[in-house]
Design an enzyme around this catalytic site. Structure first.
Site: not given
Length: 327
Positions: A269, A266, A301, A165, A292, A194
């Protein structure tokens, strides 16, 4: 459906209730006139629908009436085309807001819209560049041998080579890198996602070489003007590179590469994940590389990859398409 006259609509208890809520939004909540106009249009259609099914007062509205209005929006009628999920969701938000207001104000005993949820808009598939377009973008970022050019090339190589990111890339410190020797291929990079969740991601040879060039030949020239920041990517004043500057670097490279459409951090990414899956990577490996929490997030994806396979099949297989004039 019976359409009430303008006079009867103005005087109905439901219309007065809707007016009270809109006044509350304007005075107490400070909502813009644009928002109020949109809500007023949605509520006008809602009140006409209720009148058509024989509901005259707020106390008469039941959950099936609200759900019926949502179904009515999605199917349309003689006067209105069926609404897409996004538009229908906006209308249901207005209706739910009205009934919540009436319940909180004590004008009705219960909220009939509480369990009616707005439709979920279809999830947009992430946009990915082709491998060829990624190569064009990365080459365009390497124009010149200035410190800024070396930095931008290294930044884009990290975004694509690691699936990072933009926030993770600009937060990198020099101690988060382990480049290894040039003859050993790529190194590894420690990313903090995150919730400050840490993951270690391999650095491919291209990203490793671009980072090495930047750290040796570019960063020292810019970092001299700073305060000894540990940041990998620094700006012209020697401070940590900002998100806005990272976006600017990508847009500039996309313009030089003559790539159309919106190209963002993004995008790289998304391209990283899509190209890994197209190359046969396991979805759980891609999940770990992307950071994730759930594999379900990564599986979007796989839809992109499946679409890619369909396109390749349609172009390459001799019997994938009907021949012109075939019966």
């Amino acid at each position: 459906m019976t359409t009430p006259t303008a006079q009867s609509t103005r005087r109905s208890p439901l219309t007065r209730a809707a007016g009270d809520w809109l006044d509350h939004l304007r005075v107490e909540r400070g909502r813009s006139e644009h928002t109020l106009r949109a809500y007023r249009r949605d509520l006008d259609r809602y009140l006409r629908y209720l009148d058509g099914v024989g509901v005259r007062t707020p106390e008469e509205v039941r959950e099936h009436d609200v759900a019926g209005f949502l179904a009515h929006l999605r199917t349309g009628d003689e006067e209105h085309q069926p609404l897409a999920a996004t538009s229908a969701a906006r209308a249901v938000v207005a209706v739910r807001g009205l009934h919540t207001f009436l319940a909180v104000e004590g004008q009705v005993a219960d909220d009939p819209a509480r369990e009616v949820t707005p439709p979920t808009p279809p999830r947009r598939l992430p946009k990915a560049l082709t491998v060829h377009d990624v190569e064009r973008l990365l080459q365009a970022a390497a124009v010149g041998d200035t410190p800024a050019a070396l930095r931008d090339r290294a930044l884009l190589e990290v975004l694509y080579g690691c699936g990072a990111r933009v926030s993770e890339a600009i937060a990198l410190d020099v101690d988060d890198l382990e480049l290894g020797r040039a003859d050993e291929g790529g190194g590894v990079v420690r990313l903090f996602g995150k919730g400050r969740k840490e993951r270690v991601v391999p650095l491919g040879r291209y990203a490793r070489d671009a980072l090495d060039s930047w750290l040796v030949r570019g960063r020292p020239a810019l970092a001299r003007g700073g305060t000894g920041t540990p940041a990998v990517f620094v700006n012209a004043r020697g401070g940590r590179l900002s998100r806005q500057s990272a976006w600017t670097a990508i847009r500039a490279a996309a313009e030089r590469a003559d790539l159309r459409g919106e190209i963002s951090p993004h995008t790289l990414r998304h391209s990283f994940a899509t190209h890994l899956l197209d190359g046969g990577a396991d979805v759980r490996v891609v999940q770990e590389l992307l950071g994730h929490a759930s594999v379900a997030t990564t599986q979007i994806y796989t839809h992109v990859s499946t679409q890619h396979l369909r396109e390749v099949y349609a172009q390459a297989h001799p019997r994938a398409r009907r021949a012109p004039g075939a019966g």
